[in-house]
Design a protein around this motif. Structure first.
Motif, PDB file in Angstrom:
ATOM      1  N   ASN A  15      40.007  34.979  -7.990  1.00  0.00           N
ATOM      2  CA  ASN A  15      40.414  35.427  -9.320  1.00  0.00           C
ATOM      3  C   ASN A  15      39.321  36.348  -9.856  1.00  0.00           C
ATOM      4  N   SER A  16      39.671  37.557 -10.257  1.00  0.00           N
ATOM      5  CA  SER A  16      38.671  38.531 -10.714  1.00  0.00           C
ATOM      6  C   SER A  16      37.942  38.081 -11.974  1.00  0.00           C
ATOM      7  N   ALA A  17      38.501  37.124 -12.719  1.00  0.00           N
ATOM      8  CA  ALA A  17      37.864  36.640 -13.946  1.00  0.00           C
ATOM      9  C   ALA A  17      36.803  35.572 -13.662  1.00  0.00           C
ATOM     10  N   THR A  18      36.771  35.046 -12.438  1.00  0.00           N
ATOM     11  CA  THR A  18      35.846  33.974 -12.079  1.00  0.00           C
ATOM     12  C   THR A  18      34.414  34.482 -11.981  1.00  0.00           C
ATOM     13  N   SER A  19      33.490  33.721 -12.550  1.00  0.00           N
ATOM     14  CA  SER A  19      32.054  34.006 -12.397  1.00  0.00           C
ATOM     15  C   SER A  19      31.568  33.244 -11.170  1.00  0.00           C
ATOM     16  N   VAL A  34      27.365  36.438  -1.597  1.00  0.00           N
ATOM     17  CA  VAL A  34      28.738  36.879  -1.852  1.00  0.00           C
ATOM     18  C   VAL A  34      28.688  38.081  -2.792  1.00  0.00           C
ATOM     19  N   ALA A  35      29.480  39.099  -2.496  1.00  0.00           N
ATOM     20  CA  ALA A  35      29.533  40.294  -3.346  1.00  0.00           C
ATOM     21  C   ALA A  35      29.881  39.912  -4.775  1.00  0.00           C
ATOM     22  N   GLY A  36      29.114  40.407  -5.720  1.00  0.00           N
ATOM     23  CA  GLY A  36      29.375  40.144  -7.131  1.00  0.00           C
ATOM     24  C   GLY A  36      28.766  38.855  -7.660  1.00  0.00           C
ATOM     25  N   ALA A  37      28.122  38.081  -6.781  1.00  0.00           N
ATOM     26  CA  ALA A  37      27.519  36.817  -7.209  1.00  0.00           C
ATOM     27  C   ALA A  37      26.279  37.073  -8.059  1.00  0.00           C
ATOM     28  N   GLU A  50      22.659  28.477 -21.957  1.00  0.00           N
ATOM     29  CA  GLU A  50      23.299  29.399 -22.898  1.00  0.00           C
ATOM     30  C   GLU A  50      23.928  30.576 -22.163  1.00  0.00           C
ATOM     31  N   GLU A  51      23.258  31.022 -21.110  1.00  0.00           N
ATOM     32  CA  GLU A  51      23.781  32.114 -20.278  1.00  0.00           C
ATOM     33  C   GLU A  51      25.087  31.671 -19.600  1.00  0.00           C
ATOM     34  N   PHE A  52      25.102  30.449 -19.071  1.00  0.00           N
ATOM     35  CA  PHE A  52      26.304  29.909 -18.443  1.00  0.00           C
ATOM     36  C   PHE A  52      27.451  29.812 -19.446  1.00  0.00           C
ATOM     37  N   LYS A  53      27.140  29.386 -20.666  1.00  0.00           N
ATOM     38  CA  LYS A  53      28.173  29.225 -21.688  1.00  0.00           C
ATOM     39  C   LYS A  53      28.845  30.544 -22.040  1.00  0.00           C
ATOM     40  N   LYS A  54      28.122  31.656 -21.864  1.00  0.00           N
ATOM     41  CA  LYS A  54      28.658  32.983 -22.200  1.00  0.00           C
ATOM     42  C   LYS A  54      29.420  33.630 -21.039  1.00  0.00           C
ATOM     43  N   LEU A  55      29.290  33.073 -19.846  1.00  0.00           N
ATOM     44  CA  LEU A  55      29.961  33.648 -18.675  1.00  0.00           C
ATOM     45  C   LEU A  55      31.472  33.465 -18.756  1.00  0.00           C
ATOM     46  N   PRO A  56      32.223  34.428 -18.194  1.00  0.00           N
ATOM     47  CA  PRO A  56      33.680  34.235 -18.098  1.00  0.00           C
ATOM     48  C   PRO A  56      33.961  32.985 -17.256  1.00  0.00           C
ATOM     49  N   LYS A  57      34.970  32.236 -17.642  1.00  0.00           N
ATOM     50  CA  LYS A  57      35.356  31.012 -16.920  1.00  0.00           C
ATOM     51  C   LYS A  57      36.589  31.313 -16.083  1.00  0.00           C
ATOM     52  N   PRO A  58      36.829  30.614 -15.010  1.00  0.00           N
ATOM     53  CA  PRO A  58      36.036  29.526 -14.485  1.00  0.00           C
ATOM     54  C   PRO A  58      34.752  30.017 -13.809  1.00  0.00           C
ATOM     55  N   ILE A  59      33.866  29.074 -13.526  1.00  0.00           N
ATOM     56  CA  ILE A  59      32.606  29.354 -12.837  1.00  0.00           C
ATOM     57  C   ILE A  59      32.626  28.619 -11.506  1.00  0.00           C
ATOM     58  N   ASP A  92      31.223  28.819   3.387  1.00  0.00           N
ATOM     59  CA  ASP A  92      32.490  28.387   2.783  1.00  0.00           C
ATOM     60  C   ASP A  92      33.032  29.465   1.859  1.00  0.00           C
ATOM     61  N   MET A  93      32.133  30.019   1.051  1.00  0.00           N
ATOM     62  CA  MET A  93      32.537  31.060   0.092  1.00  0.00           C
ATOM     63  C   MET A  93      33.044  32.298   0.820  1.00  0.00           C
ATOM     64  N   GLN A  94      32.322  32.710   1.854  1.00  0.00           N
ATOM     65  CA  GLN A  94      32.730  33.889   2.604  1.00  0.00           C
ATOM     66  C   GLN A  94      34.085  33.656   3.256  1.00  0.00           C
ATOM     67  N   PHE A  95      34.329  32.438   3.727  1.00  0.00           N
ATOM     68  CA  PHE A  95      35.608  32.099   4.331  1.00  0.00           C
ATOM     69  C   PHE A  95      36.726  32.194   3.284  1.00  0.00           C
ATOM     70  N   MET A  96      36.471  31.677   2.080  1.00  0.00           N
ATOM     71  CA  MET A  96      37.506  31.676   1.035  1.00  0.00           C
ATOM     72  C   MET A  96      37.800  33.072   0.505  1.00  0.00           C
ATOM     73  N   LEU A  97      36.846  33.977   0.640  1.00  0.00           N
ATOM     74  CA  LEU A  97      37.044  35.337   0.135  1.00  0.00           C
ATOM     75  C   LEU A  97      37.815  36.203   1.120  1.00  0.00           C
ATOM     76  N   ASN A  98      38.116  35.671   2.289  1.00  0.00           N
ATOM     77  CA  ASN A  98      38.853  36.468   3.286  1.00  0.00           C
ATOM     78  C   ASN A  98      40.315  36.076   3.353  1.00  0.00           C
TER      79      ASN A  98
END
Length: 98
Positions: A15-19, A34-37, A50-59, A92-98
């Motif tokens: 999801n493009s909205a995920t941080s 991971v690209a964009g991480a 506080e930084e986490f609270k401001k990030l787009p959700k989900p995380i 795991d992340m790289q696998f899920m992004l493919n």
């Protein structure tokens, strides 16, 4: 508490909205991520809430094996950030992004 299935996690990851947060050390992050991480090492999670609270959700948090990201997820949930998921390790992340 409901368990997130792998297919649900894959949808969240893609999801493009995920941080996406890499909680490994700066050195580990620089060796590949991971690209964009965003790199927020585990030992900085508590001080950067506080930084986490401001990030787009989900995380999604991930590390090398899933252990540190599990700890990061616990810290975030205890701080009231509920839309957070453990993405496991980098592979795991790289696998899920493919």
């Amino acid at each position: 508490m409901e368990k997130t299935t792998m297919s649900t996690l894959k949808e969240i990851v893609n999801n493009s909205a995920t941080s996406i947060i890499d909680v490994r050390t700066v050195m580990e992050f620089q060796s590949g991520h991971v690209a964009g991480a965003i790199n927020i090492p585990l030992d900085e999670v508590q001080s950067r809430l506080e930084e986490f609270k401001k990030l787009p959700k989900p995380i999604i948090v991930y590390c090398r094996s899933g252990a540190r990201s599990g700890m990061a997820m616990s810290i975030l949930k205890q701080s009231g950030i509920n839309e957070v998921y453990n993405g496991g390790g980098l592979a795991d992340m790289q696998f899920m992004l493919n």
